[in-house]
Scaffold this motif. Structure first.
Motif, PDB file in Angstrom:
ATOM      1  N   ASN A 302      99.024   2.342 -65.258  1.00 55.09           N
ATOM      2  CA  ASN A 302      99.814   1.133 -65.275  1.00 55.09           C
ATOM      3  C   ASN A 302      98.916  -0.082 -65.424  1.00 55.09           C
ATOM      4  O   ASN A 302      97.941  -0.216 -64.686  1.00 55.09           O
ATOM      5  CB  ASN A 302     100.619   1.043 -63.966  1.00 55.09           C
ATOM      6  CG  ASN A 302     101.748   0.052 -64.033  1.00 55.09           C
ATOM      7  OD1 ASN A 302     101.621  -1.008 -64.629  1.00 55.09           O
ATOM      8  ND2 ASN A 302     102.860   0.404 -63.417  1.00 55.09           N
ATOM      9  N   PRO A 303      99.204  -1.003 -66.331  1.00 60.98           N
ATOM     10  CA  PRO A 303      98.378  -2.200 -66.446  1.00 60.98           C
ATOM     11  C   PRO A 303      98.332  -3.023 -65.167  1.00 60.98           C
ATOM     12  O   PRO A 303      97.361  -3.747 -64.919  1.00 60.98           O
ATOM     13  CB  PRO A 303      99.042  -2.994 -67.586  1.00 60.98           C
ATOM     14  CG  PRO A 303      99.841  -2.000 -68.344  1.00 60.98           C
ATOM     15  CD  PRO A 303     100.270  -0.974 -67.346  1.00 60.98           C
ATOM     16  N   HIS A 320      99.726   3.633 -74.304  1.00 61.87           N
ATOM     17  CA  HIS A 320     100.641   4.756 -74.506  1.00 61.87           C
ATOM     18  C   HIS A 320     101.973   4.456 -73.805  1.00 61.87           C
ATOM     19  O   HIS A 320     102.137   3.401 -73.184  1.00 61.87           O
ATOM     20  CB  HIS A 320     100.022   6.045 -73.981  1.00 61.87           C
ATOM     21  CG  HIS A 320      98.909   6.571 -74.842  1.00 61.87           C
ATOM     22  ND1 HIS A 320      99.121   7.444 -75.881  1.00 61.87           N
ATOM     23  CD2 HIS A 320      97.566   6.337 -74.819  1.00 61.87           C
ATOM     24  CE1 HIS A 320      97.970   7.734 -76.469  1.00 61.87           C
ATOM     25  NE2 HIS A 320      97.000   7.065 -75.841  1.00 61.87           N
ATOM     26  N   ALA A 321     102.879   5.387 -73.878  1.00 64.34           N
ATOM     27  CA  ALA A 321     104.236   5.158 -73.383  1.00 64.34           C
ATOM     28  C   ALA A 321     104.259   4.932 -71.882  1.00 64.34           C
ATOM     29  O   ALA A 321     103.498   5.543 -71.117  1.00 64.34           O
ATOM     30  CB  ALA A 321     105.131   6.341 -73.754  1.00 64.34           C
ATOM     31  N   LEU A 322     105.150   4.039 -71.450  1.00 64.68           N
ATOM     32  CA  LEU A 322     105.461   3.824 -70.042  1.00 64.68           C
ATOM     33  C   LEU A 322     106.936   4.108 -69.834  1.00 64.68           C
ATOM     34  O   LEU A 322     107.762   3.878 -70.715  1.00 64.68           O
ATOM     35  CB  LEU A 322     105.142   2.382 -69.628  1.00 64.68           C
ATOM     36  CG  LEU A 322     103.668   1.982 -69.553  1.00 64.68           C
ATOM     37  CD1 LEU A 322     103.539   0.490 -69.264  1.00 64.68           C
ATOM     38  CD2 LEU A 322     102.949   2.792 -68.489  1.00 64.68           C
ATOM     39  N   ARG A 328     109.672  -1.867 -60.521  1.00 69.13           N
ATOM     40  CA  ARG A 328     108.235  -2.056 -60.712  1.00 69.13           C
ATOM     41  C   ARG A 328     107.804  -1.547 -62.088  1.00 69.13           C
ATOM     42  O   ARG A 328     106.966  -2.159 -62.756  1.00 69.13           O
ATOM     43  CB  ARG A 328     107.449  -1.338 -59.619  1.00 69.13           C
ATOM     44  CG  ARG A 328     105.941  -1.618 -59.675  1.00 69.13           C
ATOM     45  CD  ARG A 328     105.205  -0.932 -58.536  1.00 69.13           C
ATOM     46  NE  ARG A 328     103.792  -1.335 -58.500  1.00 69.13           N
ATOM     47  CZ  ARG A 328     102.841  -0.787 -59.231  1.00 69.13           C
ATOM     48  NH1 ARG A 328     103.131   0.196 -60.061  1.00 69.13           N
ATOM     49  NH2 ARG A 328     101.594  -1.217 -59.140  1.00 69.13           N
ATOM     50  N   ASP A 329     108.387  -0.415 -62.534  1.00 64.79           N
ATOM     51  CA  ASP A 329     108.074   0.101 -63.868  1.00 64.79           C
ATOM     52  C   ASP A 329     108.488  -0.884 -64.943  1.00 64.79           C
ATOM     53  O   ASP A 329     107.769  -1.106 -65.932  1.00 64.79           O
ATOM     54  CB  ASP A 329     108.776   1.443 -64.096  1.00 64.79           C
ATOM     55  CG  ASP A 329     108.247   2.544 -63.192  1.00 64.79           C
ATOM     56  OD1 ASP A 329     107.114   2.395 -62.699  1.00 64.79           O
ATOM     57  OD2 ASP A 329     108.971   3.527 -62.978  1.00 64.79           O
ATOM     58  N   ARG A 334     107.044  -5.063 -69.058  1.00 67.72           N
ATOM     59  CA  ARG A 334     107.038  -6.452 -69.520  1.00 67.72           C
ATOM     60  C   ARG A 334     105.624  -7.027 -69.519  1.00 67.72           C
ATOM     61  O   ARG A 334     105.212  -7.724 -70.455  1.00 67.72           O
ATOM     62  CB  ARG A 334     107.946  -7.307 -68.633  1.00 67.72           C
ATOM     63  CG  ARG A 334     109.421  -7.069 -68.846  1.00 67.72           C
ATOM     64  CD  ARG A 334     110.253  -8.155 -68.198  1.00 67.72           C
ATOM     65  NE  ARG A 334     110.050  -8.191 -66.750  1.00 67.72           N
ATOM     66  CZ  ARG A 334     110.765  -7.463 -65.884  1.00 67.72           C
ATOM     67  NH1 ARG A 334     111.725  -6.652 -66.340  1.00 67.72           N
ATOM     68  NH2 ARG A 334     110.542  -7.544 -64.597  1.00 67.72           N
ATOM     69  N   ALA A 335     104.864  -6.725 -68.445  1.00 70.51           N
ATOM     70  CA  ALA A 335     103.493  -7.237 -68.351  1.00 70.51           C
ATOM     71  C   ALA A 335     102.627  -6.674 -69.479  1.00 70.51           C
ATOM     72  O   ALA A 335     101.828  -7.405 -70.081  1.00 70.51           O
ATOM     73  CB  ALA A 335     102.895  -6.870 -66.996  1.00 70.51           C
TER      74      ALA A 335
END
Length: 507
Positions: A302-303, A320-322, A328-329, A334-335
């Motif tokens: 996670n960034p 890659h995909a999130l 929170r995800d 968005r971030a």
């Protein structure tokens, strides 16, 4: 590929990483199973081909496969055809390392090189205990006592505890309770087999910066599967390694290619519960180590795992995909989308949740250092084996390693533990029984090299004649004499007391 570039994958055009800008660091993120490890392996192979040594932490053991010839699996051959390149199996020069010395050459450092700040983080000490640890390091420096391994540190803490009063007057309060708490944490660390990490010969950074005879950079792989059972030790090791690089390497400015590249998998462990001072240390190293020709690439899910102050320094990104199942995800998606230079051809936030396995959003730095527009990219397949090397294959590579025999045998030279033990023995009377080894090492205050002269041997008192048991009559006479003496003493005391009271009353 043109010289000076590494192929990442293919969008509407080849997506590449420019070697002269690879020291601007990078970030590889994505949910579990989306292809981060394959991307990491492809980048490591590209740097190796370009003659750049690589260091990578191998969390699951999968990266070890790049030391073996690729097997040309159908999915990888198909992917190569999709992006318009030829799949050519290859293997890459590899050196295996392991903090525990089981799956590679041992990695060690000394207590002194680690320093009190990182030791305090490793032991999870509070501010008071960290202060006592700093005093112990300071006294060791002043006394000329080397702190190499855990037994040296234990001996030094015992020394500090015994001289707490003198040290408190000079450095501030030294409580024996804090020393005891540190000793208990050291015991926990030893029970986790972390003592293997401290000692000599210590790792030399130059041994990580080797190239093979064919000019390719050697890929150094740290076996971190067992190390991950102690995440604090893993993160402390990575922090120490970055600090050593920063301190030892000279300034070189911008080069045509990096001198070395590091990949830190599970990078969020660097920052979990880290005090502000350590986060600032990482930020400073990431910002300044660029001028020493080193690139650092963080790999995490996670960034949001990376502090903003560090995230802003990472110019080359592969996302890659999130999965956006929780608030929170969704915030993480968005971030991640906002950190890219937007492409009008698609919605970046939506694309992140819809990426296939082996597909990523890629943005790298251009010729003038500006980030490129984000592109939806099919990741190029690695040339080495995707999957772990077998134990037999790993042993063969270790046996042929260029550093074989250099770190495999522990050296235990004279340091704080031995010097304090000598001083203790020298200060004890010669007829006293010898001190037991392995316990705490109390010592006398003084210079480390100057051993006090042995105490003079005390003369024994002449032996007394054996006593004879008194008879009953003798005991009766003795008791009567004692009783009379007590009676006379009591009467005299009363007379003196009355005389004093009388004189006070008349005044």
């Amino acid at each position: 590929m043109p010289d000076g570039e590494i192929l990442i994958g293919m969008s509407s055009k080849p997506e590449t990483l420019r070697l002269k800008l690879a020291n601007r660091h990078g970030l590889v993120t994505g949910a579990t199973g989306t292809g981060k490890t394959v991307t990491l392996q492809g980048l490591a192979e590209g740097f190796s081909r370009a003659g750049v040594p690589v260091f990578a932490a191998d969390i699951k053991g999968d990266l070890s496969g790049l030391s073996q010839m690729g097997d040309g699996a159908t999915p990888f051959v198909k992917r190569a055809q999709e992006i318009g390149v030829d799949y050519v199996a290859d293997r890459f020069p590899t050196v295996f390392w392991d903090v525990f010395g089981e799956k590679g050459h041992p990695v060690r450092t000394t207590i002194s090189e680690m320093g009190p700040l990182l030791i305090a983080r490793l032991l999870d000490l509070n501010d008071t205990q960290e202060g006592v640890l700093n005093i112990a390091f300071r006294v060791a420096d002043e006394q000329g006592l080397l702190l190499l391994d855990l037994k040296d540190l234990r001996a030094m803490l015992s020394f500090v505890s015994e001289h707490a009063k003198e040290l408190s007057a000079e450095y501030g309060n030294v409580s024996t309770q804090s020393v005891g708490a540190i000793q208990r944490q050291l015991l926990v660390l030893e029970n986790q087999n972390a003592a293997n990490f401290f000692g000599e010969p210590a790792l030399e950074i130059s041994d990580l910066m080797r190239t093979a005879l064919d000019g390719r950079g050697i890929v150094n792989i740290l076996a971190a599967d067992k190390l991950m059972e102690n995440p604090r030790l893993y993160s402390t090791f990575l922090l120490w390694l970055m600090s050593e690089l920063f301190e030892e390497l000279p300034e070189v400015g911008d080069l045509d290619r990096p001198k070395m590249v590091f990949f830190f998998d599970e990078a969020h462990l660097l920052f979990n519960d880290a005090p502000r001072a350590l986060v600032e240390s990482v930020e400073r190293v990431v910002r300044l180590i660029r001028s020493k020709g080193v690139g650092i690439y963080f790999v995490t899910q996670n960034p949001l795992d990376i502090p903003d102050s560090v995230l802003s320094q990472l110019g080359n990104r592969v996302q890659h995909a999130l999965r956006a199942f929780t608030p929170r995800d969704q915030k993480a998606v968005r971030a991640a989308a906002e950190t890219f230079r937007q492409n009008p051809a698609f919605n970046t936030e939506e694309a992140i949740t819809n990426l296939r396995v082996g597909e990523a959003l890629v943005s790298t730095l251009g010729d003038k250092g500006a980030p490129s527009m984000v592109e939806r990219t099919l990741i190029a397949p690695p040339a080495g084996r995707v999957g772990p090397a077998s134990d037999a294959e790993r042993k063969t590579i270790i046996a042929d390693s260029p550093v074989r025999g250099r770190y495999d045998k522990t050296i235990d030279r004279e340091s704080a533990y031995e010097l304090l033990a000598k001083r203790r023995l020298a200060s004890e009377p010669q007829d006293a029984p010898p001190a037991r080894s392995g316990g705490s090492v109390p010592s006398t205050w003084g210079e480390a090299e100057r051993e006090p002269a042995p105490a003079p041997k005390r003369e024994r008192a002449p032996a007394r004649a054996p006593s004879r048991r008194a008879s009953t009559a003798e005991r009766v006479v003795t008791n009567m004499a004692s009783s009379a003496a007590r009676s006379i003493g009591t009467q005299i005391g009363r007379a003196i007391f009355r005389s004093i009271l009388g004189s006070m009353t008349k005044r």
